[in-house]
Design a protein around this motif. Structure first.
Motif, PDB file in Angstrom:
ATOM      1  N   LYS A  63       0.822  -1.216   0.000  1.00 15.66           N
ATOM      2  CA  LYS A  63       0.000   0.000   0.000  1.00 15.66           C
ATOM      3  C   LYS A  63       0.852   1.260   0.000  1.00 15.66           C
ATOM      4  O   LYS A  63       0.503   2.260  -0.666  1.00 15.66           O
ATOM      5  N   VAL A  64       1.965   1.250   0.722  1.00 14.80           N
ATOM      6  CA  VAL A  64       2.787   2.462   0.857  1.00 14.80           C
ATOM      7  C   VAL A  64       4.014   2.436  -0.060  1.00 14.80           C
ATOM      8  O   VAL A  64       4.905   3.284   0.065  1.00 14.80           O
ATOM      9  N   ASN A  65       4.068   1.463  -0.958  1.00 16.34           N
ATOM     10  CA  ASN A  65       5.168   1.360  -1.931  1.00 16.34           C
ATOM     11  C   ASN A  65       6.540   1.266  -1.265  1.00 16.34           C
ATOM     12  O   ASN A  65       7.507   1.914  -1.696  1.00 16.34           O
ATOM     13  N   MET A  66       6.622   0.475  -0.209  1.00 14.68           N
ATOM     14  CA  MET A  66       7.893   0.232   0.475  1.00 14.68           C
ATOM     15  C   MET A  66       8.559  -0.998  -0.156  1.00 14.68           C
ATOM     16  O   MET A  66       7.983  -2.085  -0.139  1.00 14.68           O
ATOM     17  N   PRO A  67       9.748  -0.857  -0.718  1.00 14.09           N
ATOM     18  CA  PRO A  67      10.425  -2.006  -1.308  1.00 14.09           C
ATOM     19  C   PRO A  67      10.718  -3.080  -0.253  1.00 14.09           C
ATOM     20  O   PRO A  67      11.230  -2.764   0.828  1.00 14.09           O
ATOM     21  N   TYR A  68      10.387  -4.323  -0.575  1.00  9.87           N
ATOM     22  CA  TYR A  68      10.612  -5.399   0.389  1.00  9.87           C
ATOM     23  C   TYR A  68      10.825  -6.718  -0.334  1.00  9.87           C
ATOM     24  O   TYR A  68      10.577  -6.848  -1.542  1.00  9.87           O
ATOM     25  N   GLU A  69      11.272  -7.688   0.435  1.00 11.18           N
ATOM     26  CA  GLU A  69      11.438  -9.051  -0.051  1.00 11.18           C
ATOM     27  C   GLU A  69      11.137  -9.991   1.103  1.00 11.18           C
ATOM     28  O   GLU A  69      11.522  -9.716   2.241  1.00 11.18           O
ATOM     29  N   LEU A  70      10.429 -11.079   0.816  1.00 11.69           N
ATOM     30  CA  LEU A  70      10.152 -12.079   1.838  1.00 11.69           C
ATOM     31  C   LEU A  70      11.223 -13.158   1.791  1.00 11.69           C
ATOM     32  O   LEU A  70      11.705 -13.520   0.718  1.00 11.69           O
ATOM     33  N   ASP A  71      11.575 -13.675   2.958  1.00  4.04           N
ATOM     34  CA  ASP A  71      12.564 -14.756   3.048  1.00  4.04           C
ATOM     35  C   ASP A  71      12.100 -15.741   4.111  1.00  4.04           C
ATOM     36  O   ASP A  71      11.858 -15.357   5.254  1.00  4.04           O
ATOM     37  N   ALA A  72      11.978 -16.991   3.716  1.00  2.00           N
ATOM     38  CA  ALA A  72      11.523 -18.030   4.645  1.00  2.00           C
ATOM     39  C   ALA A  72      12.634 -18.489   5.571  1.00  2.00           C
ATOM     40  O   ALA A  72      12.384 -19.226   6.527  1.00  2.00           O
ATOM     41  N   ASN A  73      13.876 -18.071   5.308  1.00  2.00           N
ATOM     42  CA  ASN A  73      15.010 -18.461   6.151  1.00  2.00           C
ATOM     43  C   ASN A  73      15.734 -17.203   6.610  1.00  2.00           C
ATOM     44  O   ASN A  73      16.829 -16.888   6.158  1.00  2.00           O
ATOM     45  N   MET A  74      15.076 -16.488   7.530  1.00  2.00           N
ATOM     46  CA  MET A  74      15.634 -15.215   7.968  1.00  2.00           C
ATOM     47  C   MET A  74      16.889 -15.376   8.809  1.00  2.00           C
ATOM     48  O   MET A  74      17.728 -14.474   8.859  1.00  2.00           O
ATOM     49  N   ALA A  75      17.058 -16.509   9.455  1.00  3.53           N
ATOM     50  CA  ALA A  75      18.282 -16.723  10.237  1.00  3.53           C
ATOM     51  C   ALA A  75      19.499 -16.668   9.315  1.00  3.53           C
ATOM     52  O   ALA A  75      20.504 -16.011   9.620  1.00  3.53           O
ATOM     53  N   LYS A  76      19.397 -17.324   8.176  1.00  2.00           N
ATOM     54  CA  LYS A  76      20.518 -17.309   7.230  1.00  2.00           C
ATOM     55  C   LYS A  76      20.682 -15.931   6.610  1.00  2.00           C
ATOM     56  O   LYS A  76      21.802 -15.459   6.405  1.00  2.00           O
ATOM     57  N   ARG A  77      19.582 -15.253   6.311  1.00  2.00           N
ATOM     58  CA  ARG A  77      19.667 -13.906   5.745  1.00  2.00           C
ATOM     59  C   ARG A  77      20.356 -12.961   6.725  1.00  2.00           C
ATOM     60  O   ARG A  77      21.185 -12.138   6.335  1.00  2.00           O
ATOM     61  N   GLN A  78      20.012 -13.064   8.006  1.00  6.69           N
ATOM     62  CA  GLN A  78      20.632 -12.185   8.994  1.00  6.69           C
ATOM     63  C   GLN A  78      22.117 -12.476   9.147  1.00  6.69           C
ATOM     64  O   GLN A  78      22.925 -11.557   9.292  1.00  6.69           O
ATOM     65  N   TRP A  79      22.482 -13.731   9.096  1.00  5.11           N
ATOM     66  CA  TRP A  79      23.899 -14.075   9.155  1.00  5.11           C
ATOM     67  C   TRP A  79      24.630 -13.562   7.915  1.00  5.11           C
ATOM     68  O   TRP A  79      25.780 -13.140   7.992  1.00  5.11           O
ATOM     69  N   GLY A  80      23.946 -13.607   6.767  1.00  6.48           N
ATOM     70  CA  GLY A  80      24.556 -13.069   5.560  1.00  6.48           C
ATOM     71  C   GLY A  80      24.803 -11.577   5.672  1.00  6.48           C
ATOM     72  O   GLY A  80      25.872 -11.074   5.292  1.00  6.48           O
TER      73      GLY A  80
END
Length: 304
Positions: free
Chosen positions: A167-184
């Motif tokens: 609704k607010v045009n905020m760029p985003y991406e979903l990730d089902a493995n956020m633990a690995k994304r955060q470590w990255g």
């Protein structure tokens, strides 16, 4: 439940960038910046600017009585998180969703322990090259917020936030493995923030071949090794992904640690190399590059 009220605490580079974006699409009464009275008076007197435009923010103190936030964004330094959580207490309601844009791999745990894990979505802010100097913030690349629940992307909280960001045009991406994304992202910060700080340079220095880029990659590979002990299992493919992210940043931009050093502020050294060294001791893993970075940056900070 639709997200309507948003509160942000922290007006560093990211807090300003997200606040300015949301102020363009939300009614002023629905976006609140939490700050103490002294800071509010300074912000109102001097102004806060994003890419040359003065931000039109509504400020509230921690003591103000407000309607609970549907979305609460923490955009402070890790060293200020405990104080920020106390300041945001009045903004917490039964359905509040909390996002943290903080560096490191532990802020969600701290926030969840304080407010309840049922309110927290795991988040990584990536791809932006925002720089803040005084009360003025600039950026070329807005980047995106990557988020998900601890165990996936199918929760009610994720759906609510996805609908709001659409609704607010905020760029985003979903990730089902956020633990690995955060470590990255942690791996990226360990390499980029510290190397640019030591070389007293900008992103351009580590985007080209040379000693700085070699040091950055070597520091990141130490995080890859440690991740295996922590059950995360980063790979060379993950390294290549984050190097691609780095390559898209403005060569004249600077990471947060370099900005802190220029402003003669204490940096997040303990959050980066400090964490690497501690994990290395726990797992009996050698971390010579981060040991050298820790030594050099500590010496630089002694001159402040």
């Amino acid at each position: 439940m639709e997200i309507k009220n948003v509160s942000i605490i922290g007006l560093g580079a990211l807090g300003i960038m997200y606040g300015h974006h949301l102020s363009k699409v939300l009614p002023k009464a629905k976006l609140r910046i939490i700050a103490d009275q002294n800071r509010i008076e300074k912000y109102q007197h001097e102004g806060i600017f994003c890419n040359g435009e003065r931000c039109n923010f509504r400020y509230v103190t921690p003591e103000d009585s407000v309607e609970p936030a549907d979305l609460l964004i923490f955009a402070v330094k890790y060293s200020g998180l405990q104080e920020a959580m106390r300041a945001a207490q009045n903004h917490i309601g039964a359905k509040t969703i909390i996002l943290s844009t903080l560096n490191g791999i532990s802020s969600e745990k701290d926030i969840g322990s304080h407010f309840g894990y049922d309110k927290v979505l795991y988040c990584v802010a990536q791809g932006m090259d925002a720089v803040k100097t005084g009360n003025r913030q600039t950026y070329d690349n807005f980047g995106l917020l990557c988020f998900g629940d601890k165990h996936g992307i199918d929760s009610e909280k994720v759906k609510r936030l996805t609908n709001f960001f659409d609704k607010v045009n905020m760029p985003y991406e979903l990730d089902a493995n956020m633990a690995k994304r955060q470590w990255g992202k942690f791996m990226l910060n360990v390499g980029v923030n510290q190397t640019v700080a030591v070389f007293e340079s900008d992103y351009g220095k580590i985007q080209q071949d040379g000693d700085a880029r070699e040091m950055m990659i070597a520091a990141m590979r130490e995080v890859i090794q440690l991740s295996k002990y922590e059950g995360i299992h980063l790979t060379e493919e993950d390294l290549a992904y984050w190097l691609e992210v780095i390559g898209k940043l403005s060569p004249h931009g600077k990471p947060s640690m370099r900005q802190d050093m220029e402003a003669r502020r204490k940096s997040e050294l303990d959050l980066f190399a400090g964490t690497v060294l501690e994990l290395g001791r726990q797992h009996g893993a050698a971390t010579p590059v981060n040991e050298e970075l820790y030594r050099k940056i500590s010496e630089m900070e002694k001159a402040f």
